[in-house]
Design an enzyme around this catalytic site. Structure first.
Site, PDB file in Angstrom:
ATOM      1  N   GLY A 160     -12.582  35.207 -28.217  1.00  0.00           N
ATOM      2  CA  GLY A 160     -11.813  36.250 -27.553  1.00  0.00           C
ATOM      3  C   GLY A 160     -11.655  35.982 -26.069  1.00  0.00           C
ATOM      4  CE1 TYR A 161     -14.437  35.590 -19.784  1.00  0.00           C
ATOM      5  CE2 TYR A 161     -14.388  33.211 -20.169  1.00  0.00           C
ATOM      6  CZ  TYR A 161     -14.464  34.285 -19.295  1.00  0.00           C
ATOM      7  OH  TYR A 161     -14.558  34.065 -17.951  1.00  0.00           O
ATOM      8  CB  ALA A 162     -11.476  30.756 -25.272  1.00  0.00           C
ATOM      9  CB  SER A 164      -8.761  37.099 -22.638  1.00  0.00           C
ATOM     10  OG  SER A 164      -9.963  36.599 -22.065  1.00  0.00           O
TER      11      SER A 164
END
Length: 256
Positions: A160-162, A164
């Site tokens: 998810g972080y990557a 975003s």
């Protein structure tokens, strides 16, 4: 004009999200040191702005503190409406607030994905659109996003972080392409491995910590103060001909 004058921010107001600690706090303090007043916004903002507010006021600058849950769209719009009434026009917007939730991709729940995308991507988009609209009318403004090494890489156990942070790079360029001709510069800073709360798990990992350090040419984890100079540069007239750029501050990681 003296070159040092290009970096002065006196008479300007900067809105900095996620400024309670770490990189965001260093950014807010740097902008205040350069002369700007600060509107500080964080999910856990303390009354008066806590230590960040104290540091900014000690420099003789104003600090207005606001609490906002960036994963809550209604709360975000409520903050924006309040800030436009209570604060001076925003000359500099620093989209620094973010979150990271770690779990293997096959186990990454919808709740993690939604929270991360809303906080790291949707909230910065809304803030930039709403405050950027005012900058366009004045034909002057600076927008700075906090990207990541995972703007360029996929990482491990942080899908998810990557996602975003990868999308953030295209968002920066999309805004920049439309706004550069109207006096508004939009750029981003991509931190490398920095000693903050977000990286505490990595720094405590007996395998990954030495592996990370071995790849950083500078031979150390970065510190929040490493971002003061580049933040003032991108917020000032010194960067008026920069637009749509992702500036890495990573101790040489991406060049390895």
């Amino acid at each position: 004009m003296n070159v040092l004058d290009l970096f002065k921010l006196h008479g300007q107001t900067a809105l900095v999200t996620g400024c309670l600690r770490g990189i965001g706090r260093a950014m807010a303090e740097a902008l205040a040191e350069a002369g700007a007043d600060i509107v500080g916004v964080s999910a856990q903002m303390e009354p008066g702005g806590g230590e960040t507010g104290e540091a900014v006021r000690a420099l003789g600058r104003e600090f207005r503190a606001y609490q906002c849950d960036f994963a809550n769209r209604a709360a975000l719009y409520e903050f924006i409406a309040k800030a436009k009434v209570e604060c001076p026009p925003i000359d500099i917007l620093v989209n620094n607030a973010g979150t990271i939730l770690r779990t293997p991709a096959a186990e990454h729940p919808d709740e993690y994905w939604d929270q991360i995308i809303e906080t790291n991507l949707s909230a910065p988009f809304v803030l930039t659109r709403e405050f950027g609209r005012d900058m366009l009318q004045r034909r002057r403004g600076k927008v700075i996003f906090t990207a990541s090494l995972l703007t360029f890489q996929g990482g491990i156990t942080v899908p998810g972080y990557a996602a975003s942070k990868g999308a953030l790079a295209s968002l920066v360029k999309a805004f920049a392409n439309e706004w550069a001709a109207h006096g508004v510069q939009v750029n981003a800073i991509a931190p490398g491995y920095i000693a903050t709360e977000n990286t505490s798990a990595l720094r405590a990992d007996p395998v990954r910590n030495p592996a990370i350090l071995a790849r950083i040419p500078a031979g150390r984890w970065g510190e929040p103060d490493d971002f003061k100079g580049v933040t003032v540069f991108l917020a000032s007239r010194a960067s008026d001909y920069m637009s749509g750029e992702i500036v890495t501050v990573d101790g040489g990681w991406m060049g390895r």
